[in-house]
Design an enzyme around this catalytic site. Structure first.
Site, PDB file in Angstrom:
ATOM      1  N   PRO A  30      36.684  53.212  41.371  1.00  0.00           N
ATOM      2  CA  PRO A  30      35.854  53.670  42.477  1.00  0.00           C
ATOM      3  C   PRO A  30      36.415  53.509  43.882  1.00  0.00           C
ATOM      4  O   PRO A  30      36.409  52.432  44.467  1.00  0.00           O
ATOM      5  CB  PRO A  30      34.566  52.855  42.321  1.00  0.00           C
ATOM      6  CG  PRO A  30      34.549  52.472  40.904  1.00  0.00           C
ATOM      7  CD  PRO A  30      35.970  52.243  40.556  1.00  0.00           C
ATOM      8  N   GLU A  31      36.870  54.591  44.430  1.00  0.00           N
ATOM      9  CA  GLU A  31      37.106  54.719  45.858  1.00  0.00           C
ATOM     10  C   GLU A  31      36.286  55.938  46.261  1.00  0.00           C
ATOM     11  O   GLU A  31      35.554  56.475  45.431  1.00  0.00           O
ATOM     12  CB  GLU A  31      38.605  54.897  46.145  1.00  0.00           C
ATOM     13  CG  GLU A  31      39.407  53.665  45.756  1.00  0.00           C
ATOM     14  CD  GLU A  31      40.892  53.749  46.122  1.00  0.00           C
ATOM     15  OE1 GLU A  31      41.185  54.194  47.245  1.00  0.00           O
ATOM     16  OE2 GLU A  31      41.727  53.376  45.297  1.00  0.00           O
ATOM     17  N   HIS A  46      28.820  47.953  28.250  1.00  0.00           N
ATOM     18  CA  HIS A  46      28.843  47.722  29.693  1.00  0.00           C
ATOM     19  C   HIS A  46      27.776  48.511  30.443  1.00  0.00           C
ATOM     20  O   HIS A  46      27.823  48.623  31.659  1.00  0.00           O
ATOM     21  CB  HIS A  46      30.240  48.044  30.236  1.00  0.00           C
ATOM     22  CG  HIS A  46      31.314  47.225  29.594  1.00  0.00           C
ATOM     23  ND1 HIS A  46      32.430  47.780  29.010  1.00  0.00           N
ATOM     24  CD2 HIS A  46      31.416  45.887  29.418  1.00  0.00           C
ATOM     25  CE1 HIS A  46      33.183  46.814  28.501  1.00  0.00           C
ATOM     26  NE2 HIS A  46      32.595  45.657  28.734  1.00  0.00           N
ATOM     27  N   ARG A  88      44.953  48.010  67.348  1.00  0.00           N
ATOM     28  CA  ARG A  88      44.919  47.099  66.204  1.00  0.00           C
ATOM     29  C   ARG A  88      46.309  46.586  65.897  1.00  0.00           C
ATOM     30  O   ARG A  88      47.241  47.349  65.733  1.00  0.00           O
ATOM     31  CB  ARG A  88      44.338  47.795  64.981  1.00  0.00           C
ATOM     32  CG  ARG A  88      42.996  48.375  65.241  1.00  0.00           C
ATOM     33  CD  ARG A  88      42.112  48.289  64.019  1.00  0.00           C
ATOM     34  NE  ARG A  88      40.744  48.539  64.413  1.00  0.00           N
ATOM     35  CZ  ARG A  88      39.787  47.624  64.375  1.00  0.00           C
ATOM     36  NH1 ARG A  88      40.055  46.422  63.925  1.00  0.00           N
ATOM     37  NH2 ARG A  88      38.571  47.907  64.767  1.00  0.00           N
ATOM     38  N   ARG A 128      46.895  42.798  48.122  1.00  0.00           N
ATOM     39  CA  ARG A 128      46.836  43.894  47.159  1.00  0.00           C
ATOM     40  C   ARG A 128      48.232  44.448  46.903  1.00  0.00           C
ATOM     41  O   ARG A 128      49.035  44.585  47.828  1.00  0.00           O
ATOM     42  CB  ARG A 128      45.935  45.031  47.680  1.00  0.00           C
ATOM     43  CG  ARG A 128      44.614  44.551  48.267  1.00  0.00           C
ATOM     44  CD  ARG A 128      43.781  43.793  47.272  1.00  0.00           C
ATOM     45  NE  ARG A 128      43.511  44.585  46.091  1.00  0.00           N
ATOM     46  CZ  ARG A 128      42.542  45.487  45.999  1.00  0.00           C
ATOM     47  NH1 ARG A 128      41.742  45.685  46.999  1.00  0.00           N
ATOM     48  NH2 ARG A 128      42.367  46.149  44.897  1.00  0.00           N
ATOM     49  N   LYS A 186      32.201  53.844  50.049  1.00  0.00           N
ATOM     50  CA  LYS A 186      32.135  53.621  48.607  1.00  0.00           C
ATOM     51  C   LYS A 186      30.710  53.345  48.137  1.00  0.00           C
ATOM     52  O   LYS A 186      30.495  52.950  47.000  1.00  0.00           O
ATOM     53  CB  LYS A 186      33.050  52.449  48.225  1.00  0.00           C
ATOM     54  CG  LYS A 186      34.502  52.665  48.619  1.00  0.00           C
ATOM     55  CD  LYS A 186      35.334  51.420  48.396  1.00  0.00           C
ATOM     56  CE  LYS A 186      36.726  51.580  49.012  1.00  0.00           C
ATOM     57  NZ  LYS A 186      37.506  50.336  48.952  1.00  0.00           N
ATOM     58  N   ARG A 193      33.530  44.735  34.695  1.00  0.00           N
ATOM     59  CA  ARG A 193      33.430  43.537  35.509  1.00  0.00           C
ATOM     60  C   ARG A 193      32.176  43.757  36.332  1.00  0.00           C
ATOM     61  O   ARG A 193      31.733  44.877  36.471  1.00  0.00           O
ATOM     62  CB  ARG A 193      34.665  43.456  36.406  1.00  0.00           C
ATOM     63  CG  ARG A 193      35.947  43.434  35.605  1.00  0.00           C
ATOM     64  CD  ARG A 193      37.148  43.777  36.445  1.00  0.00           C
ATOM     65  NE  ARG A 193      37.470  42.672  37.331  1.00  0.00           N
ATOM     66  CZ  ARG A 193      38.508  42.672  38.156  1.00  0.00           C
ATOM     67  NH1 ARG A 193      39.294  43.706  38.205  1.00  0.00           N
ATOM     68  NH2 ARG A 193      38.752  41.663  38.919  1.00  0.00           N
TER      69      ARG A 193
END
Length: 283
Positions: A2-3, A92, A150, A248, A59, A110
């Site tokens: 899932p993105e 699940h 940033r 990541r 998301k 999960r």
DNA sequence: GAGGTTGTTTAGAA
DNA sequence: CTTCTAAACAACCT
């Protein structure tokens, strides 16, 4: 999975499965996915209500009804499937929203994220207040503003949901690879031209993957190389680098994107540049 | 057993 | 305040 593109796919699943239908029952097989709501309260709030058109922000899937709003997040392994009552409950399948002959199942291996319930649109606004704009809604000018000043590395900024909502680890790598910008470059140090390339790559990657409802693992996508033990760049064939950014795993091409300073966690291969005929074309 | 995985949150450090 | 890291959550996989 899932993105942003996956969640957009789940939005369409919900829409075609149960939109306009009345909820008869909510079966909670595993309360472990309910966040700040009990099975009893969830069921009582939803029974008799009708699913409206679902929305998405980053998301998050926003499943409005003619009453309260269900907020779903899918973590790393969640999904939404349209089932019939005859379909046996999978191991699940954590929650089922039953609407007649259709039922929408929240499935997750999960249980890193889960399901929330808020009373109304104001509750949605409050629950998602920390999120930046949805990545699909960001134009080039706004993108520049978001990046501006940033000092973090560009990949960290792209994945920061409070800056831009919807991009995850795979999409960030894919976008930077297409834009030919190394993932460890400082965001503030990027030239206007590079920012423009990143924005355009983002639009293209999102458009193409939203269309199919997930990130394609085709041969022209970096993502397809992720699991191979010794991946090569789909564009130039150079051996890809593997490193770690924001904890990541990060994949990039030293030839197309530049070396990058980060050797943290790299596979230690000196990476001889093979450099065959560069550029088998865009896409 | 060890180490990996598409996400987020928290604590702590710099 | 910004940014980074590690750990935690849970359940698989190799």
């Amino acid at each position: 999975m899932p993105e942003l593109p996956d969640v957009e796919g789940f939005r369409r699943v919900l829409d075609s499965c149960v939109r306009g239908r009345s909820i008869e029952r909510v079966e909670v097989a595993d309360p472990g996915v309910l966040r700040e709501v009990t099975p009893w309260r969830l069921e009582r709030a939803l029974v008799g209500r009708c699913f409206a058109e679902p929305r998405r922000h980053g998301k998050w899937l926003i499943a409005a009804t003619d009453g309260p709003v269900v907020l779903l997040h899918f973590g790393m392994t969640g999904s939404l499937v349209c089932c019939s009552p005859a379909d046996p409950l999978g191991r699940h399948d954590r929650v089922a929203f039953v609407a007649g002959e259709r039922q929408l199942r929240y499935r997750d291996q999960r249980k890193l994220q889960g399901i929330r319930l808020v009373a109304d649109q104001d509750g949605v606004r409050r629950a998602l207040s920390e999120l930046g704009p949805d990545a699909l809604d960001v134009g080039p000018a706004e993108f520049d503003e978001l990046i501006d000043g940033r000092r973090a590395r560009i990949k960290a900024v792209l994945m920061d949901q409070s800056v831009l909502a919807g991009l995850g680890n795979l999409l960030a790598d894919e976008i930077l690879w297409r834009a030919r910008v190394a993932p460890d470059r400082q965001a503030a140090g990027l030239a206007a031209e590079e920012r423009r390339r990143i924005h355009r790559a983002m639009r293209r990657v999102l458009r193409d993957s939203v269309r199919v409802g997930h990130i394609p693992a085709g041969s022209t996508w970096l993502t397809g190389r992720r699991d191979s033990p010794d991946p090569a760049c789909p564009r130039c064939g150079t051996r890809l680098r593997r490193g770690r950014i924001t904890g990541r795993t990060t994949l990039w091409c030293p030839h197309c994107q530049g070396e990058g300073q980060a050797l943290s966690g790299a596979a230690g291969v000196p990476a001889v540049e093979q450099d065959p005929s560069d550029d088998p074309g865009r896409e």
